[in-house]
Design a protein around this motif. Structure first.
Motif, PDB file in Angstrom:
ATOM      1  N   CYS A  46       0.900  -1.294  -0.012  1.00 29.58           N
ATOM      2  CA  CYS A  46      -0.123  -0.029  -0.098  1.00 29.58           C
ATOM      3  C   CYS A  46       0.855   1.220   0.101  1.00 29.58           C
ATOM      4  O   CYS A  46       1.859   1.423   0.838  1.00 29.58           O
ATOM      5  CB  CYS A  46      -0.899  -0.196   1.497  1.00 29.58           C
TER       6      CYS A  46
ATOM      7  N   THR B 274       1.763   8.171   1.700  1.00 29.47           N
ATOM      8  CA  THR B 274       1.545   9.513   1.406  1.00 29.47           C
ATOM      9  C   THR B 274       2.896  10.211   1.235  1.00 29.47           C
ATOM     10  O   THR B 274       3.664  10.024   2.216  1.00 29.47           O
ATOM     11  CB  THR B 274       0.702  10.046   2.283  1.00 29.47           C
TER      12      THR B 274
ATOM     13  N   SER C 126      -1.049   6.694  -6.806  1.00 28.40           N
ATOM     14  CA  SER C 126      -1.649   5.950  -5.641  1.00 28.40           C
ATOM     15  C   SER C 126      -3.212   6.334  -5.403  1.00 28.40           C
ATOM     16  O   SER C 126      -3.871   5.631  -4.643  1.00 28.40           O
ATOM     17  CB  SER C 126      -0.821   6.296  -4.321  1.00 28.40           C
ATOM     18  N   SER C 127      -3.451   7.284  -5.972  1.00 32.82           N
ATOM     19  CA  SER C 127      -5.017   7.756  -5.802  1.00 32.82           C
ATOM     20  C   SER C 127      -5.934   6.806  -6.546  1.00 32.82           C
ATOM     21  O   SER C 127      -7.161   6.824  -5.926  1.00 32.82           O
ATOM     22  CB  SER C 127      -5.251   9.130  -6.205  1.00 32.82           C
TER      23      SER C 127
ATOM     24  N   ASN D 194      -4.613   3.498  -7.578  1.00 30.28           N
ATOM     25  CA  ASN D 194      -4.224   1.990  -7.035  1.00 30.28           C
ATOM     26  C   ASN D 194      -3.290   2.211  -5.851  1.00 30.28           C
ATOM     27  O   ASN D 194      -2.217   2.160  -5.856  1.00 30.28           O
ATOM     28  CB  ASN D 194      -3.728   1.425  -8.161  1.00 30.28           C
ATOM     29  N   ARG D 195      -4.084   2.442  -4.488  1.00 32.01           N
ATOM     30  CA  ARG D 195      -3.401   2.786  -3.386  1.00 32.01           C
ATOM     31  C   ARG D 195      -2.442   1.450  -2.999  1.00 32.01           C
ATOM     32  O   ARG D 195      -1.366   1.324  -2.552  1.00 32.01           O
ATOM     33  CB  ARG D 195      -4.031   3.252  -2.095  1.00 32.01           C
ATOM     34  N   CYS D 196      -3.271   0.280  -2.987  1.00 27.85           N
ATOM     35  CA  CYS D 196      -2.583  -0.929  -2.732  1.00 27.85           C
ATOM     36  C   CYS D 196      -2.479  -1.886  -4.074  1.00 27.85           C
ATOM     37  O   CYS D 196      -3.374  -2.033  -4.768  1.00 27.85           O
ATOM     38  CB  CYS D 196      -3.596  -1.655  -1.644  1.00 27.85           C
TER      39      CYS D 196
END
Length: 233
Positions: free
Chosen positions: A31, A34, A95-96, A98-100
């Motif tokens: 994951c 930030t 990441s917005s 596909n965060r994980c």
């Protein structure tokens, strides 16, 4: 021989597989963290890395391969780096969106393959392939070679280490880290399968107390899952 038993430039969280075992692939769920960059930072020189690596357990030659955050695009981009230098990959991840993600790194047919899939593994988001001719010959990447270990590391690299840039990497979370033995059995990255002399946290003997204090651990199972942050005040 471990791939890396020395200092770096910047704080890092790193864990290696044991040299007593040879592995052919590794998988994990990552994951993405930030990234915080100070607003008054006009020239961004810190490097943000979420990476894996493969090393030859006989001579210690290693290949870093993974994702680096590029602030100008607000995306994570794939790369590889070894004794021959930097190699830009073909994968970009937001990441917005596909965060994980599901990450796999494997060695077969004279090449190293790096795959990123959606969290459930159903969709390939990107792949990089590096052949032996592109990599450090000391890695000894041959079809019949069976002398490889894996490592994973998270870091904020600095050209000149200060640990005071104001950059942060918050909640880099890893779960379900598995290693594939030569028998094709997958085992959790825990216990005897992991190196005893180089640990991710506390980091290895190279690291200063200031570097260690820049790493914050929230949840950790030694060593197949961890939730960590790196903060430079």
């Amino acid at each position: 021989m471990q791939a890396w038993d020395g200092g770096g430039t910047g704080a890092w969280y790193r864990v290696d597989s044991s040299c007593l075992y040879s592995f052919s692939s590794t998988t994990l769920i990552q994951c993405l963290p930030t990234i915080i960059i100070p607003t008054n930072e006009t020239l961004i020189t810190d490097g943000f890395f979420i990476s894996l690596g493969v090393f030859n357990r006989l001579n210690g030659a290693g290949l870093d391969i993974g994702l680096t955050y590029v602030p100008q695009t607000d995306k994570w981009w794939s790369y590889a780096n070894d004794a021959l230098g930097w190699k830009s990959g073909n994968i970009s991840i937001s990441s917005s969106t596909n965060r994980c993600i599901n990450i796999s790194l494997s060695i077969s047919n004279d090449c190293v393959k790096y795959f990123i899939r959606t969290n459930n593994g159903s969709i390939i988001l990107g792949q990089d392939l590096y052949t032996a001719s592109q990599l450090d010959p000391q890695l000894n990447l041959t079809v019949n070679s069976s002398n490889f270990g894996f490592y994973r590391f998270d870091s904020i690299a600095q050209t000149k280490e200060t640990l005071k840039s104001g950059s942060s990497m918050i909640h880099a979370q890893l779960v379900e880290w598995l290693l594939e033995l030569e028998s094709h059995v997958f085992v959790p990255a825990r216990g005897d399968f992991m190196a005893s002399s180089i640990r991710g946290y506390p980091p290895g003997p190279c690291c200063t107390s200031d570097e260690i204090n820049a790493i914050h651990t929230y949840n950790e199972t030694k060593w197949n899952q961890a939730d960590i942050s790196i903060v430079y005040h």
